[in-house]
Design a protein around this motif. Sequence first.
Motif, PDB file in Angstrom:
ATOM      1  N   LEU A 178       0.824  -1.215   0.000  1.00  0.00           N
ATOM      2  CA  LEU A 178       0.000   0.000   0.000  1.00  0.00           C
ATOM      3  C   LEU A 178       0.858   1.265   0.000  1.00  0.00           C
ATOM      4  O   LEU A 178       0.441   2.297  -0.535  1.00  0.00           O
ATOM      5  N   ALA A 182       3.328   4.251  -6.790  1.00  0.00           N
ATOM      6  CA  ALA A 182       2.378   3.726  -7.771  1.00  0.00           C
ATOM      7  C   ALA A 182       3.037   3.332  -9.078  1.00  0.00           C
ATOM      8  O   ALA A 182       2.509   2.488  -9.814  1.00  0.00           O
ATOM      9  N   THR A 211       0.483   3.687  -3.453  1.00  0.00           N
ATOM     10  CA  THR A 211      -0.554   2.880  -4.092  1.00  0.00           C
ATOM     11  C   THR A 211      -1.890   2.976  -3.378  1.00  0.00           C
ATOM     12  O   THR A 211      -2.947   2.859  -4.007  1.00  0.00           O
ATOM     13  N   PHE A 212      -1.897   3.192  -2.059  1.00  0.00           N
ATOM     14  CA  PHE A 212      -3.166   3.214  -1.331  1.00  0.00           C
ATOM     15  C   PHE A 212      -4.077   4.357  -1.755  1.00  0.00           C
ATOM     16  O   PHE A 212      -5.271   4.360  -1.436  1.00  0.00           O
ATOM     17  N   TYR A 214      -4.989   4.908  -4.759  1.00  0.00           N
ATOM     18  CA  TYR A 214      -5.662   4.538  -6.002  1.00  0.00           C
ATOM     19  C   TYR A 214      -6.830   3.576  -5.780  1.00  0.00           C
ATOM     20  O   TYR A 214      -6.823   2.758  -4.853  1.00  0.00           O
ATOM     21  N   ASP A 215      -7.803   3.704  -6.666  1.00  0.00           N
ATOM     22  CA  ASP A 215      -8.937   2.796  -6.677  1.00  0.00           C
ATOM     23  C   ASP A 215      -8.435   1.371  -6.903  1.00  0.00           C
ATOM     24  O   ASP A 215      -7.628   1.117  -7.814  1.00  0.00           O
ATOM     25  N   LYS A 216      -8.897   0.456  -6.052  1.00  0.00           N
ATOM     26  CA  LYS A 216      -8.482  -0.950  -6.088  1.00  0.00           C
ATOM     27  C   LYS A 216      -6.967  -1.101  -5.935  1.00  0.00           C
ATOM     28  O   LYS A 216      -6.399  -2.146  -6.278  1.00  0.00           O
ATOM     29  N   TYR A 217      -6.324  -0.053  -5.411  1.00  0.00           N
ATOM     30  CA  TYR A 217      -4.888  -0.069  -5.119  1.00  0.00           C
ATOM     31  C   TYR A 217      -4.060  -0.436  -6.354  1.00  0.00           C
ATOM     32  O   TYR A 217      -3.036  -1.111  -6.259  1.00  0.00           O
ATOM     33  N   THR A 218      -4.544   0.052  -7.499  1.00  0.00           N
ATOM     34  CA  THR A 218      -3.851  -0.226  -8.760  1.00  0.00           C
ATOM     35  C   THR A 218      -3.771   1.037  -9.593  1.00  0.00           C
ATOM     36  O   THR A 218      -4.789   1.717  -9.794  1.00  0.00           O
ATOM     37  N   GLY A 231      -8.853   5.508  -3.373  1.00  0.00           N
ATOM     38  CA  GLY A 231      -8.514   4.298  -2.630  1.00  0.00           C
ATOM     39  C   GLY A 231      -9.502   4.031  -1.507  1.00  0.00           C
ATOM     40  O   GLY A 231      -9.940   4.946  -0.805  1.00  0.00           O
ATOM     41  N   LYS A 232      -9.841   2.781  -1.310  1.00  0.00           N
ATOM     42  CA  LYS A 232     -10.830   2.406  -0.297  1.00  0.00           C
ATOM     43  C   LYS A 232     -10.389   2.803   1.102  1.00  0.00           C
ATOM     44  O   LYS A 232     -11.153   3.382   1.875  1.00  0.00           O
ATOM     45  N   ARG A 281      -1.056   7.301   5.590  1.00  0.00           N
ATOM     46  CA  ARG A 281       0.309   6.867   5.307  1.00  0.00           C
ATOM     47  C   ARG A 281       1.088   6.653   6.599  1.00  0.00           C
ATOM     48  O   ARG A 281       1.833   5.678   6.745  1.00  0.00           O
TER      49      ARG A 281
END
Length: 370
Positions: A178, A182, A211-212, A214-218, A231-232, A281
């Motif tokens: 996470l 990215a 990465t955290f 971003y949507d769906k961590y992608t 990100g969720k 973070r």
Amino acid sequence: MALSEDQPDEPSQESTAAAASLQARQRRKIAQLEEKLEVLEAGRATKERQSNYYMAQGRAIRRVISLFDNVEDLVTENDRRYDLNDDEENYYRLQVGYVALTHTLPWFHKKGTDMDYDEFVHMMKMLRQGADSARGDDTSKLKTLVSEWINHEFKPDQPIDPDDKHSRGFNNDVCGGLLCPAEIDWNNPVVKAGIRNRSEGYIVTDMSFPTFLYDKYTANPDDLEEGLFKGKILLQGYKAVFTSPSSAKDIDGDGDGADVIRNNRSAKRSSAGVKVKKHVRFALSSVTSWRSVDGDFDYIQFWRTIVDFFEKPPGREAQRRVDKLLEWWTRKVFGSRYRDELSSTAKANMSVNALARQRAQRDDAAFDSP
């Protein structure tokens, strides 16, 4: 009859009057002291109430005004601008922060102008304490909640201990993924080893979006704006801080409130989770105590980068995408309002309007009857 030599003399009228006068003076002094004590206690109670009020108001500062700047610096910059014309970037940020301060605390400017210097210093101290205590409370809250969310969603072989920060960071596979920049792939063993060893080419700084965010961590390397700030765990962090921890459990649908943040600068900052990004973070990292620089990662610059993303888009299309993202956040956190979209017919058939119409008809019928 002669008096006995052993019988004491009765006090004279003069001595009796003197004793009575002394007692009266003592009673007056006691009354005056009691009155002064009441005044002091009342003043102390008033000052305590004022202090509590300022501290409560100050809790908003780190959340929707300025995450790192001191209130004193914002005021100093506003005062300076009356005499100088300086658009230097750092000073611009301070001035914008001062405007946000006066919008969030509408009473601040007038009260600060009317009170004397000692009272002003006390007010600023209490506001600062309130601001810093809110940041500490939010950091502590998310430290526990983030571990719960990760354990629930990722179900790691070794669950994250909510009380142990040493088990997080890049040494933990889930937290490391996470926190990973990215633009690189955490699942690549070379990348994972390079980040953990802080090898050249794998130094994690504030110049990379984690990465955290971003949507769906992608992230899409060809379009790094796609899914950014959706990100969720970021949305969960925002709802936990600004609505309630229980609301963070359900983020799949829309929120259940009204659109209250459109066209409001300070709320726009919080709506996009600017403050919460930093806290999430920190909760994912292995750092045990808060500091503005974590190794090679500068939280202050990270915060400024995110603020600039929303407040300084390069053009109209970028602004349109920012507005669309803010609308997404409004909907996810506060829900959407459909009241304004109701037709006149639909409103007329609702019970409140229908009842008013029926009562009027009955009154008209009674008036027209013989």
